[in-house]
Structures are given as structure tokens and as C-alpha cells.
Design a protein around this motif. Structure first.
Motif, PDB file in Angstrom:
ATOM      1  N   GLN B  39       3.651   4.140 -10.385  1.00 37.36           N
ATOM      2  CA  GLN B  39       4.963   3.971  -9.765  1.00 37.36           C
ATOM      3  C   GLN B  39       5.996   4.809 -10.497  1.00 37.36           C
ATOM      4  O   GLN B  39       6.162   4.677 -11.710  1.00 37.36           O
ATOM      5  CB  GLN B  39       5.392   2.503  -9.744  1.00 37.36           C
ATOM      6  CG  GLN B  39       6.673   2.290  -8.925  1.00 37.36           C
ATOM      7  CD  GLN B  39       7.131   0.852  -8.888  1.00 37.36           C
ATOM      8  OE1 GLN B  39       6.955   0.103  -9.837  1.00 37.36           O
ATOM      9  NE2 GLN B  39       7.735   0.451  -7.766  1.00 37.36           N
ATOM     10  N   LYS B  40       6.690   5.636  -9.743  1.00 32.48           N
ATOM     11  CA  LYS B  40       7.795   6.424 -10.279  1.00 32.48           C
ATOM     12  C   LYS B  40       9.098   5.765  -9.892  1.00 32.48           C
ATOM     13  O   LYS B  40       9.151   4.964  -8.942  1.00 32.48           O
ATOM     14  CB  LYS B  40       7.707   7.856  -9.740  1.00 32.48           C
ATOM     15  CG  LYS B  40       6.438   8.573 -10.174  1.00 32.48           C
ATOM     16  CD  LYS B  40       6.378   9.975  -9.617  1.00 32.48           C
ATOM     17  CE  LYS B  40       5.081  10.643 -10.040  1.00 32.48           C
ATOM     18  NZ  LYS B  40       4.958  12.020  -9.485  1.00 32.48           N
ATOM     19  N   PRO B  41      10.184   6.087 -10.619  1.00 33.95           N
ATOM     20  CA  PRO B  41      11.479   5.432 -10.330  1.00 33.95           C
ATOM     21  C   PRO B  41      11.873   5.566  -8.866  1.00 33.95           C
ATOM     22  O   PRO B  41      11.758   6.648  -8.275  1.00 33.95           O
ATOM     23  CB  PRO B  41      12.437   6.184 -11.252  1.00 33.95           C
ATOM     24  CG  PRO B  41      11.593   6.642 -12.387  1.00 33.95           C
ATOM     25  CD  PRO B  41      10.266   6.976 -11.784  1.00 33.95           C
ATOM     26  N   ALA B  42      12.321   4.453  -8.296  1.00 34.55           N
ATOM     27  CA  ALA B  42      12.812   4.379  -6.917  1.00 34.55           C
ATOM     28  C   ALA B  42      11.743   4.747  -5.883  1.00 34.55           C
ATOM     29  O   ALA B  42      12.081   5.139  -4.756  1.00 34.55           O
ATOM     30  CB  ALA B  42      14.041   5.260  -6.723  1.00 34.55           C
ATOM     31  N   GLN B  43      10.486   4.630  -6.268  1.00 24.07           N
ATOM     32  CA  GLN B  43       9.402   4.879  -5.330  1.00 24.07           C
ATOM     33  C   GLN B  43       8.483   3.667  -5.245  1.00 24.07           C
ATOM     34  O   GLN B  43       8.399   2.862  -6.171  1.00 24.07           O
ATOM     35  CB  GLN B  43       8.578   6.099  -5.730  1.00 24.07           C
ATOM     36  CG  GLN B  43       9.330   7.409  -5.655  1.00 24.07           C
ATOM     37  CD  GLN B  43       8.428   8.606  -5.902  1.00 24.07           C
ATOM     38  OE1 GLN B  43       7.192   8.510  -5.813  1.00 24.07           O
ATOM     39  NE2 GLN B  43       9.025   9.758  -6.198  1.00 24.07           N
ATOM     40  N   ALA B  44       7.779   3.570  -4.135  1.00 19.21           N
ATOM     41  CA  ALA B  44       6.763   2.539  -3.987  1.00 19.21           C
ATOM     42  C   ALA B  44       5.548   2.895  -4.849  1.00 19.21           C
ATOM     43  O   ALA B  44       5.336   4.063  -5.188  1.00 19.21           O
ATOM     44  CB  ALA B  44       6.352   2.417  -2.529  1.00 19.21           C
ATOM     45  N   PRO B  45       4.769   1.915  -5.205  1.00 20.82           N
ATOM     46  CA  PRO B  45       3.529   2.210  -5.949  1.00 20.82           C
ATOM     47  C   PRO B  45       2.586   3.081  -5.120  1.00 20.82           C
ATOM     48  O   PRO B  45       2.623   3.079  -3.896  1.00 20.82           O
ATOM     49  CB  PRO B  45       2.925   0.819  -6.182  1.00 20.82           C
ATOM     50  CG  PRO B  45       4.080  -0.118  -6.079  1.00 20.82           C
ATOM     51  CD  PRO B  45       4.977   0.487  -5.033  1.00 20.82           C
ATOM     52  N   ARG B  46       1.744   3.812  -5.844  1.00 16.43           N
ATOM     53  CA  ARG B  46       0.727   4.651  -5.217  1.00 16.43           C
ATOM     54  C   ARG B  46      -0.631   4.281  -5.773  1.00 16.43           C
ATOM     55  O   ARG B  46      -0.805   4.213  -7.000  1.00 16.43           O
ATOM     56  CB  ARG B  46       1.028   6.131  -5.469  1.00 16.43           C
ATOM     57  CG  ARG B  46      -0.012   7.078  -4.863  1.00 16.43           C
ATOM     58  CD  ARG B  46       0.374   8.530  -4.991  1.00 16.43           C
ATOM     59  NE  ARG B  46       0.290   9.063  -6.338  1.00 16.43           N
ATOM     60  CZ  ARG B  46      -0.096  10.316  -6.635  1.00 16.43           C
ATOM     61  NH1 ARG B  46      -0.492  11.122  -5.661  1.00 16.43           N
ATOM     62  NH2 ARG B  46      -0.082  10.734  -7.882  1.00 16.43           N
ATOM     63  N   LEU B  47      -1.592   4.086  -4.894  1.00 12.89           N
ATOM     64  CA  LEU B  47      -2.945   3.738  -5.324  1.00 12.89           C
ATOM     65  C   LEU B  47      -3.608   4.949  -5.954  1.00 12.89           C
ATOM     66  O   LEU B  47      -3.684   6.014  -5.340  1.00 12.89           O
ATOM     67  CB  LEU B  47      -3.763   3.257  -4.122  1.00 12.89           C
ATOM     68  CG  LEU B  47      -5.225   2.890  -4.382  1.00 12.89           C
ATOM     69  CD1 LEU B  47      -5.340   1.692  -5.307  1.00 12.89           C
ATOM     70  CD2 LEU B  47      -5.945   2.624  -3.053  1.00 12.89           C
ATOM     71  N   LEU B  48      -4.083   4.775  -7.190  1.00 11.08           N
ATOM     72  CA  LEU B  48      -4.784   5.846  -7.893  1.00 11.08           C
ATOM     73  C   LEU B  48      -6.302   5.625  -7.891  1.00 11.08           C
ATOM     74  O   LEU B  48      -7.072   6.513  -7.550  1.00 11.08           O
ATOM     75  CB  LEU B  48      -4.333   5.923  -9.352  1.00 11.08           C
ATOM     76  CG  LEU B  48      -2.897   6.248  -9.662  1.00 11.08           C
ATOM     77  CD1 LEU B  48      -2.670   6.163 -11.170  1.00 11.08           C
ATOM     78  CD2 LEU B  48      -2.533   7.635  -9.151  1.00 11.08           C
ATOM     79  N   ILE B  49      -6.695   4.446  -8.342  1.00 13.36           N
ATOM     80  CA  ILE B  49      -8.097   4.100  -8.566  1.00 13.36           C
ATOM     81  C   ILE B  49      -8.374   2.757  -7.909  1.00 13.36           C
ATOM     82  O   ILE B  49      -7.570   1.824  -8.032  1.00 13.36           O
ATOM     83  CB  ILE B  49      -8.408   3.981 -10.079  1.00 13.36           C
ATOM     84  CG1 ILE B  49      -8.111   5.282 -10.820  1.00 13.36           C
ATOM     85  CG2 ILE B  49      -9.848   3.504 -10.304  1.00 13.36           C
ATOM     86  CD1 ILE B  49      -9.098   6.411 -10.541  1.00 13.36           C
ATOM     87  N   TYR B  50      -9.496   2.639  -7.216  1.00 12.20           N
ATOM     88  CA  TYR B  50      -9.911   1.353  -6.668  1.00 12.20           C
ATOM     89  C   TYR B  50     -11.323   1.033  -7.139  1.00 12.20           C
ATOM     90  O   TYR B  50     -12.096   1.924  -7.487  1.00 12.20           O
ATOM     91  CB  TYR B  50      -9.827   1.352  -5.141  1.00 12.20           C
ATOM     92  CG  TYR B  50     -10.754   2.328  -4.453  1.00 12.20           C
ATOM     93  CD1 TYR B  50     -10.340   3.634  -4.191  1.00 12.20           C
ATOM     94  CD2 TYR B  50     -12.033   1.949  -4.070  1.00 12.20           C
ATOM     95  CE1 TYR B  50     -11.180   4.541  -3.568  1.00 12.20           C
ATOM     96  CE2 TYR B  50     -12.883   2.845  -3.442  1.00 12.20           C
ATOM     97  CZ  TYR B  50     -12.455   4.138  -3.195  1.00 12.20           C
ATOM     98  OH  TYR B  50     -13.301   5.023  -2.572  1.00 12.20           O
ATOM     99  N   GLU B  51     -11.623  -0.252  -7.167  1.00 14.07           N
ATOM    100  CA  GLU B  51     -12.951  -0.731  -7.582  1.00 14.07           C
ATOM    101  C   GLU B  51     -13.385  -0.077  -8.895  1.00 14.07           C
ATOM    102  O   GLU B  51     -14.477   0.494  -9.005  1.00 14.07           O
ATOM    103  CB  GLU B  51     -13.946  -0.506  -6.447  1.00 14.07           C
ATOM    104  CG  GLU B  51     -13.603  -1.370  -5.235  1.00 14.07           C
ATOM    105  CD  GLU B  51     -14.356  -0.982  -3.971  1.00 14.07           C
ATOM    106  OE1 GLU B  51     -15.520  -0.569  -4.068  1.00 14.07           O
ATOM    107  OE2 GLU B  51     -13.762  -1.085  -2.879  1.00 14.07           O
TER     108      GLU B  51
END
Lengths: 119, 108
Positions: B39-51
Motif C-alpha cells: 500500500q502506497k500513500p492515498a492508494q488502495a492496497p495491491r495484491l502482491l503474493i497469494y497462497e
């Protein structure tokens, strides 16, 4: 293009109610688990609630259980969060998020709607 | 209820450095449903890694995840300027999606 657009946030007094909406587009909404995640000002992420597909079962965090309800209207491609008995500690930016169909992870997020609970 | 503890709280690093972020669970995870978000400032989270170890679509291969049991790691092999952000781990079970407290990676 996948889009999630939250709305319905605002200023509400303690004990009041608010209904958040998340309008989805660009994908088959009814095929995805959907969630609400919140972030208090300057704090980390907190999972709030998730709902399965179809007449999906819903789950909520202990902090909101009994006060918040998540539901969905698949024909309208919209996710909702009904928030009752609001407390100051519910003040946060509320995000809706889409669960990937091929991975256990939330692959698309809206930009959030701000809820402020204050007298 | 499983609690996820991320450490350290803040890391001060320079571009080009290798970074390892920790996410420790209060009890062993019985599934592999551990994800990492940026998550960067003023941004929504971003999926990097799953499972645990699978990169999400479009995520550069300098990001990798590993772990099992109670200890999980996100590694960035070589920090790029756009990688300075807050990183969260999240554990999914059917009835919840607990987040860790986050680690901020800041420019030294």
C-alpha cells in the motif's frame, strides 16, 4: 476494466446508522466472494466482513459482529455494508475488495469511502 | 483467533538493497492462504503474493514469498524507488481474513 466504486460514507453521530455501497463493473460480480476492509486514519488494514457467492454465507469481524451486515445484490452488481450502532472507533476509510476466482487473495480494490463517527 | 505479527515496524533502506519482511502467526497456519499486499500513500492496497509464494498478475519477479507453519517472509530482491511503501500480510480462513500490523519500508 474491473472497477469497484464505493459510496455512502460521511459524518454520522455515535449510535447512528449508515449504509455503504460498492458498485462493481467489468466482471461477473455474482461469481466472486466480496469483502469490506477498513483503515482507520494513520492505522493499518482491518478485515471487516466477507460474503460468499449466490446466497453466500457471510462473516464479520468480532469488532463489528451484531452491528454491521454485509449483503449483495447480484442483479445490480452491488455490494453493501449496513452499519448500525456506530462508534467512534468505526471511523475509517472503508474499502470493498474482490476475491480472485483463481487465487486466495483480493485482487481488485476500490478507492474507499470515508466514514467519520463523531458528535 | 490467529494473530499475525509483522516485523520490523519500519525499515530504512536504500534503492538496490535486498529486503526481507517477516510475518509471524500466533499459531501454525493450517492452510496456505497467506497473502501479501503493498500500500502506497492515498492508494488502495495491491495484491502482491497469494497462497504464500505465488505472485499476482503483473507483479515483478523481484518480489517473492515463502514460509510455512508460523513464519512467513516477503522478500524484495532489489529495491526499486517505487517499492517504498507499507506491506501487509493477511491470512484467510473461511470465516475471517486477519491482517498483520504492517511494515513500512522507507527510503534511507
Amino acid at each position: 476494466e474491473v472497477q469497484l466504486v464505493e459510496s455512502g460514507g460521511g459524518l454520522v453521530q455515535p449510535g447512528g446508522s449508515l449504509r455503504l455501497s460498492c458498485a462493481a463493473s467489468g466482471f461477473t460480480f455474482g461469481s466472486h466472494i466480496m469483502s469490506w476492509v477498513r483503515q482507520a486514519p494513520g492505522k493499518g488494514l482491518e478485515w471487516v466482513s466477507s460474503i460468499g457467492t449466490g446466497r453466500g454465507v457471510s462473516y464479520s469481524a468480532d469488532s463489528v459482529r451484531g452491528r454491521f451486515s454485509i449483503f449483495r445484490d447480484d442483479p445490480k452488481n452491488t455490494l453493501y455494508l449496513q452499519m448500525n450502532s456506530l462508534k467512534a472507533e468505526d471511523t475509517a476509510l472503508y474499502y470493498c475488495a474482490r476475491r480472485s476466482r483463481v487465487a486466495v487473495g483480493d485482487d481488485y480494490w476500490g478507492q474507499g469511502t470515508l466514514v467519520i463517527v463523531s458528535s | 483467533e490467529i494473530v499475525l505479527t509483522q516485523s520490523p515496524g519500519t525499515l530504512s533502506l536504500s534503492p538496490g538493497e535486498r529486503v526481507t519482511l517477516s510475518c509471524r502467526a500466533s499459531q501454525g497456519l493450517t492452510n496456505n492462504y497467506l497473502a501479501w499486499y503493498q500500500q502506497k500513500p492515498a492508494q488502495a492496497p495491491r495484491l502482491l503474493i497469494y497462497e504464500v509464494s505465488n505472485r499476482a498478475t503483473g507483479i515483478p519477479d523481484r518480489f517473492s514469498g515463502s514460509g510455512s507453519g508460523t513464519d512467513y517472509t516477503l522478500t524484495i530482491s532489489r529495491l526499486e524507488p517505487e517499492d517504498f511503501a507499507v506491506y501487509y500480510c493477511q491470512h484467510y480462513i473461511t470465516s475471517s481474513g486477519t491482517f498483520g500490523g504492517g511494515t513500512q519500508v522507507e527510503i534511507k
